[in-house]
Design a protein around this motif. Structure first.
Motif, PDB file in Angstrom:
ATOM      1  N   PRO A 305      36.168  58.203  36.854  1.00 31.94           N
ATOM      2  CA  PRO A 305      35.026  57.766  37.617  1.00 31.94           C
ATOM      3  C   PRO A 305      34.614  57.130  36.459  1.00 31.94           C
ATOM      4  O   PRO A 305      34.551  57.121  35.176  1.00 31.94           O
ATOM      5  N   GLY A 306      33.594  55.620  37.002  1.00 24.11           N
ATOM      6  CA  GLY A 306      32.442  54.968  35.970  1.00 24.11           C
ATOM      7  C   GLY A 306      33.268  54.121  34.919  1.00 24.11           C
ATOM      8  O   GLY A 306      34.526  53.514  35.054  1.00 24.11           O
ATOM      9  N   GLY A 307      32.257  53.521  34.359  1.00 24.83           N
ATOM     10  CA  GLY A 307      33.266  52.946  32.926  1.00 24.83           C
ATOM     11  C   GLY A 307      32.602  50.926  33.505  1.00 24.83           C
ATOM     12  O   GLY A 307      32.661  50.997  34.449  1.00 24.83           O
ATOM     13  N   VAL A 308      33.354  50.383  32.610  1.00 19.27           N
ATOM     14  CA  VAL A 308      33.542  48.946  32.779  1.00 19.27           C
ATOM     15  C   VAL A 308      34.393  48.489  32.967  1.00 19.27           C
ATOM     16  O   VAL A 308      35.980  49.676  31.692  1.00 19.27           O
ATOM     17  N   GLY A 309      35.462  47.318  32.861  1.00 16.46           N
ATOM     18  CA  GLY A 309      36.766  46.923  32.872  1.00 16.46           C
ATOM     19  C   GLY A 309      37.011  45.568  33.326  1.00 16.46           C
ATOM     20  O   GLY A 309      35.799  44.456  33.402  1.00 16.46           O
ATOM     21  N   ASP A 310      37.448  45.498  34.000  1.00 15.89           N
ATOM     22  CA  ASP A 310      38.449  44.006  34.062  1.00 15.89           C
ATOM     23  C   ASP A 310      37.241  43.821  35.895  1.00 15.89           C
ATOM     24  O   ASP A 310      37.799  43.025  37.497  1.00 15.89           O
ATOM     25  N   GLY A 311      36.869  44.739  36.376  1.00 16.00           N
ATOM     26  CA  GLY A 311      35.168  44.950  37.454  1.00 16.00           C
ATOM     27  C   GLY A 311      35.147  46.762  37.850  1.00 16.00           C
ATOM     28  O   GLY A 311      35.375  47.743  36.242  1.00 16.00           O
ATOM     29  N   PRO A 312      34.204  46.625  38.293  1.00 21.37           N
ATOM     30  CA  PRO A 312      33.068  47.824  38.246  1.00 21.37           C
ATOM     31  C   PRO A 312      33.644  49.513  38.327  1.00 21.37           C
ATOM     32  O   PRO A 312      34.918  48.777  39.697  1.00 21.37           O
ATOM     33  N   ARG A 313      34.351  50.307  38.475  1.00 22.19           N
ATOM     34  CA  ARG A 313      34.269  51.251  38.725  1.00 22.19           C
ATOM     35  C   ARG A 313      34.010  52.551  39.662  1.00 22.19           C
ATOM     36  O   ARG A 313      33.001  52.957  39.629  1.00 22.19           O
ATOM     37  N   GLY A 314      34.579  52.931  40.504  1.00 22.95           N
ATOM     38  CA  GLY A 314      33.839  54.049  41.501  1.00 22.95           C
ATOM     39  C   GLY A 314      33.661  55.176  41.332  1.00 22.95           C
ATOM     40  O   GLY A 314      33.525  55.667  39.379  1.00 22.95           O
ATOM     41  N   SER A 315      33.274  56.209  42.390  1.00 16.73           N
ATOM     42  CA  SER A 315      33.357  57.274  42.174  1.00 16.73           C
ATOM     43  C   SER A 315      34.649  58.786  42.259  1.00 16.73           C
ATOM     44  O   SER A 315      34.336  60.063  42.065  1.00 16.73           O
ATOM     45  N   LYS A 316      35.792  57.793  42.151  1.00 14.23           N
ATOM     46  CA  LYS A 316      37.269  58.472  41.888  1.00 14.23           C
ATOM     47  C   LYS A 316      38.175  57.994  40.760  1.00 14.23           C
ATOM     48  O   LYS A 316      38.147  56.449  40.355  1.00 14.23           O
ATOM     49  N   PHE A 317      38.814  59.072  40.611  1.00  9.56           N
ATOM     50  CA  PHE A 317      39.988  58.236  39.858  1.00  9.56           C
ATOM     51  C   PHE A 317      40.988  57.620  40.437  1.00  9.56           C
ATOM     52  O   PHE A 317      41.194  57.382  41.571  1.00  9.56           O
ATOM     53  N   SER A 318      40.984  56.305  39.482  1.00  7.51           N
ATOM     54  CA  SER A 318      42.451  55.606  39.846  1.00  7.51           C
ATOM     55  C   SER A 318      43.144  54.270  38.647  1.00  7.51           C
ATOM     56  O   SER A 318      43.399  55.180  37.658  1.00  7.51           O
ATOM     57  N   SER A 319      44.757  54.023  39.015  1.00  6.16           N
ATOM     58  CA  SER A 319      45.184  53.777  38.872  1.00  6.16           C
ATOM     59  C   SER A 319      45.460  52.158  39.033  1.00  6.16           C
ATOM     60  O   SER A 319      46.114  51.894  40.073  1.00  6.16           O
ATOM     61  N   GLU A 320      45.615  51.649  38.369  1.00 11.32           N
ATOM     62  CA  GLU A 320      46.782  50.075  38.262  1.00 11.32           C
ATOM     63  C   GLU A 320      47.598  49.685  38.504  1.00 11.32           C
ATOM     64  O   GLU A 320      48.167  50.029  36.941  1.00 11.32           O
ATOM     65  N   VAL A 321      47.985  49.430  39.775  1.00 10.10           N
ATOM     66  CA  VAL A 321      49.185  49.150  39.719  1.00 10.10           C
ATOM     67  C   VAL A 321      50.033  47.582  39.917  1.00 10.10           C
ATOM     68  O   VAL A 321      48.723  47.577  40.316  1.00 10.10           O
ATOM     69  N   THR A 322      51.431  47.070  39.873  1.00  7.38           N
ATOM     70  CA  THR A 322      51.036  45.995  40.338  1.00  7.38           C
ATOM     71  C   THR A 322      51.511  45.995  41.774  1.00  7.38           C
ATOM     72  O   THR A 322      52.696  46.200  41.616  1.00  7.38           O
ATOM     73  N   GLU A 323      50.915  45.261  42.067  1.00  4.74           N
ATOM     74  CA  GLU A 323      51.118  45.178  43.283  1.00  4.74           C
ATOM     75  C   GLU A 323      51.944  43.553  44.563  1.00  4.74           C
ATOM     76  O   GLU A 323      52.806  44.601  45.169  1.00  4.74           O
ATOM     77  N   TRP A 324      52.393  42.898  42.922  1.00  7.27           N
ATOM     78  CA  TRP A 324      53.517  42.444  43.399  1.00  7.27           C
ATOM     79  C   TRP A 324      53.522  41.394  42.569  1.00  7.27           C
ATOM     80  O   TRP A 324      52.586  40.439  41.436  1.00  7.27           O
ATOM     81  N   THR A 325      54.569  40.336  42.101  1.00 11.13           N
ATOM     82  CA  THR A 325      55.042  39.742  40.984  1.00 11.13           C
ATOM     83  C   THR A 325      56.079  38.255  41.987  1.00 11.13           C
ATOM     84  O   THR A 325      56.342  38.833  42.987  1.00 11.13           O
ATOM     85  N   THR A 326      55.171  37.392  41.683  1.00 10.90           N
ATOM     86  CA  THR A 326      55.888  35.924  41.865  1.00 10.90           C
ATOM     87  C   THR A 326      56.232  35.255  40.937  1.00 10.90           C
ATOM     88  O   THR A 326      55.963  35.104  39.489  1.00 10.90           O
ATOM     89  N   MET A 327      57.325  34.635  41.134  1.00 12.09           N
ATOM     90  CA  MET A 327      58.106  34.018  40.069  1.00 12.09           C
ATOM     91  C   MET A 327      58.118  32.317  40.912  1.00 12.09           C
ATOM     92  O   MET A 327      58.373  32.570  41.992  1.00 12.09           O
ATOM     93  N   ASN A 328      57.911  31.020  40.164  1.00 11.06           N
ATOM     94  CA  ASN A 328      57.991  29.687  40.988  1.00 11.06           C
ATOM     95  C   ASN A 328      59.474  28.730  40.297  1.00 11.06           C
ATOM     96  O   ASN A 328      58.640  28.234  38.656  1.00 11.06           O
ATOM     97  N   ASP A 329      60.420  28.761  40.846  1.00 11.47           N
ATOM     98  CA  ASP A 329      60.951  27.748  40.060  1.00 11.47           C
ATOM     99  C   ASP A 329      60.576  26.415  40.297  1.00 11.47           C
ATOM    100  O   ASP A 329      60.550  25.683  41.759  1.00 11.47           O
ATOM    101  N   LEU A 330      59.454  25.113  39.258  1.00  8.35           N
ATOM    102  CA  LEU A 330      58.857  24.374  40.415  1.00  8.35           C
ATOM    103  C   LEU A 330      59.957  23.498  40.262  1.00  8.35           C
ATOM    104  O   LEU A 330      58.989  22.376  40.927  1.00  8.35           O
ATOM    105  N   ALA A 331      61.158  22.824  40.196  1.00 11.27           N
ATOM    106  CA  ALA A 331      61.845  21.584  40.244  1.00 11.27           C
ATOM    107  C   ALA A 331      62.550  22.322  41.291  1.00 11.27           C
ATOM    108  O   ALA A 331      62.732  20.990  41.494  1.00 11.27           O
ATOM    109  N   ARG A 332      62.300  23.108  42.217  1.00 14.41           N
ATOM    110  CA  ARG A 332      63.737  22.635  42.969  1.00 14.41           C
ATOM    111  C   ARG A 332      62.696  23.457  44.305  1.00 14.41           C
ATOM    112  O   ARG A 332      62.727  23.877  45.634  1.00 14.41           O
ATOM    113  N   ASN A 333      61.807  23.797  44.137  1.00 14.88           N
ATOM    114  CA  ASN A 333      60.167  24.210  44.730  1.00 14.88           C
ATOM    115  C   ASN A 333      60.869  26.127  45.603  1.00 14.88           C
ATOM    116  O   ASN A 333      60.384  26.201  47.131  1.00 14.88           O
TER     117      ASN A 333
END
Length: 380
Positions: A305-333
């Motif tokens: 809880p508390g502290g600073v980082g990539d955004g303000p943190r709240g009053s509980k423990f939290s874990s940062e996870v990868t919600e999604w990953t994308t890839m783009n083949d830009l030549a073939r859309n």
């Protein structure tokens, strides 16, 4: 987009904001680009967050009307998109008439990533509302109007469009905390940051962007990592001869931490040393292996809880996870997406969406479940 649909998305995001207020906010994103032996570019990106964000995958057909607003709430920049766009969107600002594009590409091979960077301020605005664009609509402006990085850079270096940072309720009313990576199918890169009341436009020589500090700092920091990918397998200390037991010692000094500074160095190493694909299928496969190195499972690290980082943190423990990953083949859309709920990639061919005539959003969960038939979701 129909107003009813957009209001539904907004209500979902506000519900997420209530969760955010209790568990905190940590955002870490990694955007990078690789090219194949023929110079075609492939863009990968992860989005990390400390709670499930109701992100949607949205298709904007060419000709979509974009209406931005000024800080006073009156109509600002208005345009019809020249090109079709497929991307990951969310409704995060109040008063916006369309969702924010956080990640996406257009049908001309131009891609866009918005990664968190805090404490931003944009240049002062003039009095001509028709020139003012909310950065909520920056992704739509970039992808809807331009084909190449060079075109975007030329437009940004003029004063024809002025930008402002709308407040984000889910972040306590802080200004939209994003800087932007823009790539094209030829492998050119650009980074845009609004810092200290200035619009900063940088060429991207390494094809990588993460989070704070600002982009020039990351480039300077690379001077601390002059080693290459060549293993030094033998050596000698006094009379003691040394020999590694296996390969991989070249990576000894590569950062292992998932901080923005560590990920930037690691991403620059991967994108510039990993073998180039011989063809598009080979290149996407290699990019997928690279992106796996930035995938964060739940509780890999835990923020107290508390502290600073990539955004303000709240009053509980939290874990940062990868919600999604994308890839783009830009030549073939082609857009590849994999959420935290999925083991396999789903690919959507934007060329198959050309008959979709209205803005259409679908959940990433639905995309995961549909697999090879995911493009049909945009016709329902």
């Amino acid at each position: 987009m129909k107003k009813k649909n957009f209001k539904t998305i907004t209500s979902l995001m506000l519900a997420g904001a209530l969760v955010f207020s209790s568990i905190g906010n940590a955002i870490a994103c990694t955007a990078l680009i690789v090219t194949d032996v023929n110079g075609n570019a492939y863009h990968g990106r992860t989005l990390e967050f400390s709670f499930p964000v109701p992100t949607l995958m949205t298709y904007f057909p060419a000709g979509t009307k974009i209406e931005s607003v000024t800080p006073a709430g009156v109509q600002g920049v208005t345009f019809n998109t020249k090109y079709a766009i497929l991307g990951m969107t969310a409704a995060v600002t109040t008063g916006a008439k369309q969702p924010l594009i956080d990640e996406g590409a257009n049908d001309q091979g131009l891609s866009f990533s918005g990664n968190e960077l805090n404490d931003l301020t944009a240049p002062p605005l003039g009095n001509d509302a028709s020139k003012i664009l909310s950065l909520n609509d920056f992704g739509a402006w970039v992808l809807g109007n331009f084909k190449t990085v060079a075109e975007v850079k030329t437009a940004l270096l003029t004063d024809n469009t002025e930008f402002w940072l709308p407040p984000i309720p889910m972040m306590g009313g802080a200004p939209l905390p994003l800087h932007y990576a823009i790539f094209d199918k030829a492998g050119n890169g650009l980074v845009v940051e609004f810092i200290n009341g200035k619009k900063n436009v940088y060429d991207n020589p390494v094809g990588v962007m993460t989070n704070a500090p600002e982009f020039p700092w990351h480039l300077t920091n690379l001077n601390n990592y002059t080693f290459t990918n060549v293993n030094k397998n033998s050596g000698q200390l006094g009379k003691q001869k040394l020999q590694t037991a296996d390969a991989g010692i070249a990576l000894t000094a590569l950062p292992s931490a998932q901080t923005a500074t560590g990920r930037f160095v690691k991403a620059a190493f991967y994108t510039n040393y990993v073998r180039k694909g011989k063809n598009p299928e080979d290149a996407i496969n290699l990019l997928a292996h690279i992106m796996n190195n930035f995938d964060r499972p739940q509780d890999l690290t835990i923020d107290p809880p508390g502290g600073v980082g990539d955004g303000p943190r709240g009053s509980k423990f939290s874990s940062e996870v990868t919600e999604w990953t994308t890839m783009n083949d830009l030549a073939r859309n082609l857009t590849f997406v994999k959420s935290i709920n999925a083991l396999n990639w789903t690919v959507i061919d934007m060329n198959k969406l050309k008959d979709v005539k209205q803005v259409k959003s679908v959940s990433t969960y639905a995309v995961d479940q549909a697999g090879a038939d995911a493009f049909n979701l945009f016709y329902k």
